[in-house]
Design a protein around this motif. Structure first.
Motif, mmCIF file in Angstrom:
data_model
loop_
_atom_site.group_PDB
_atom_site.id
_atom_site.type_symbol
_atom_site.label_atom_id
_atom_site.label_comp_id
_atom_site.label_asym_id
_atom_site.label_seq_id
_atom_site.Cartn_x
_atom_site.Cartn_y
_atom_site.Cartn_z
ATOM 1 N N LEU A 43 -2.381 0.827 13.387
ATOM 2 C CA LEU A 43 -3.101 1.748 13.068
ATOM 3 C C LEU A 43 -2.589 2.906 12.773
ATOM 4 O O LEU A 43 -3.088 3.621 11.865
ATOM 5 C CB LEU A 43 -3.730 1.941 14.694
ATOM 6 N N GLN A 44 -1.894 3.321 13.594
ATOM 7 C CA GLN A 44 -1.085 4.647 12.637
ATOM 8 C C GLN A 44 -0.712 4.674 11.492
ATOM 9 O O GLN A 44 -1.036 5.670 10.113
ATOM 10 C CB GLN A 44 0.340 5.402 13.294
ATOM 11 N N VAL A 45 0.077 4.052 10.797
ATOM 12 C CA VAL A 45 0.532 3.686 9.628
ATOM 13 C C VAL A 45 -0.895 3.514 8.839
ATOM 14 O O VAL A 45 -0.474 4.051 7.680
ATOM 15 C CB VAL A 45 1.881 2.341 9.555
ATOM 16 N N MET A 46 -1.588 2.625 8.906
ATOM 17 C CA MET A 46 -2.705 1.736 8.433
ATOM 18 C C MET A 46 -3.346 4.016 8.059
ATOM 19 O O MET A 46 -4.289 3.762 6.816
ATOM 20 C CB MET A 46 -3.536 1.432 8.442
ATOM 21 N N MET A 47 -3.587 4.674 8.973
ATOM 22 C CA MET A 47 -4.491 5.629 9.096
ATOM 23 C C MET A 47 -3.208 6.279 8.205
ATOM 24 O O MET A 47 -4.312 7.995 7.357
ATOM 25 C CB MET A 47 -4.676 6.674 10.200
ATOM 26 N N LEU B 71 5.307 6.306 -1.516
ATOM 27 C CA LEU B 71 5.448 7.109 0.045
ATOM 28 C C LEU B 71 6.495 6.230 0.358
ATOM 29 O O LEU B 71 6.820 5.032 0.197
ATOM 30 C CB LEU B 71 4.072 7.344 0.736
ATOM 31 N N SER B 72 7.861 7.117 0.577
ATOM 32 C CA SER B 72 8.736 6.513 0.971
ATOM 33 C C SER B 72 9.054 6.069 2.734
ATOM 34 O O SER B 72 8.034 7.005 3.283
ATOM 35 C CB SER B 72 10.010 7.609 1.208
ATOM 36 N N ALA B 73 9.367 5.149 2.939
ATOM 37 C CA ALA B 73 9.385 5.046 4.506
ATOM 38 C C ALA B 73 9.566 5.809 6.050
ATOM 39 O O ALA B 73 8.875 6.069 6.340
ATOM 40 C CB ALA B 73 10.281 3.722 4.084
ATOM 41 N N GLU B 74 10.512 7.299 4.563
ATOM 42 C CA GLU B 74 10.281 7.943 5.758
ATOM 43 C C GLU B 74 9.228 8.755 5.993
ATOM 44 O O GLU B 74 9.137 9.365 7.254
ATOM 45 C CB GLU B 74 11.966 8.977 5.260
ATOM 46 N N GLN B 75 9.286 8.998 4.530
ATOM 47 C CA GLN B 75 7.605 10.142 5.228
ATOM 48 C C GLN B 75 7.061 9.501 6.089
ATOM 49 O O GLN B 75 5.607 10.353 6.516
ATOM 50 C CB GLN B 75 7.230 10.298 3.401
ATOM 51 N N ALA C 73 1.116 -0.919 -0.533
ATOM 52 C CA ALA C 73 0.177 0.299 -0.033
ATOM 53 C C ALA C 73 0.513 1.473 0.042
ATOM 54 O O ALA C 73 0.488 2.689 -0.926
ATOM 55 C CB ALA C 73 -0.609 0.087 1.217
ATOM 56 N N ARG C 74 2.202 1.250 0.718
ATOM 57 C CA ARG C 74 2.859 2.350 1.103
ATOM 58 C C ARG C 74 3.645 2.621 -0.599
ATOM 59 O O ARG C 74 3.572 3.799 -0.795
ATOM 60 C CB ARG C 74 3.931 2.009 1.831
#
Length: 105
Positions: free
Chosen positions: A64-68, A32-36, A26-27
């Motif tokens: 959850l934060q990452v999924m948001m 989107l970079s891992a850093e972003q 999904a990222r």
């Protein structure tokens, strides 16, 4: 308090690894970079790496934060939503009251 190593059964481990892979895909789809993502989720890049690997030691809040950040928060609501087994167990234990006999007039 010492950190405990979480031991998962193979099936649970496989599920968590698949969730991590899905988050990573999904990222990448969103370019989107891992850093972003880590910065927006207010976690470290190492934590994001562990999430994408399906590490059971990462808190569910971090997942959850990452999924948001990836706008997948609604998917998180689907966890355990359709508890078919639980409903069957509940229905099996329901007691139905017997009706009282009809009165003769």
């Amino acid at each position: 308090m010492a950190n405990k190593k979480i031991v998962l059964l193979p099936k649970a481990r496989k599920i968590l690894v698949e969730v991590g892979e899905n988050i990573k895909l999904a990222r990448l789809r969103r370019k989107l970079s891992a850093e972003q993502v880590a910065e927006r989720a207010n976690i470290g890049r190492t934590t994001l790496y562990h999430i994408e690997k399906g590490d059971p030691g990462v808190s569910i809040g971090a997942y959850l934060q990452v999924m948001m950040v990836l706008r997948l928060g609604e998917d998180f609501l689907m966890l355990a939503k359709d508890d078919e087994l639980g409903r069957k167990l509940q229905d099996a234990k329901l007691i139905t009251k017997e009706r009282a006999p009809k009165r003769n007039k």
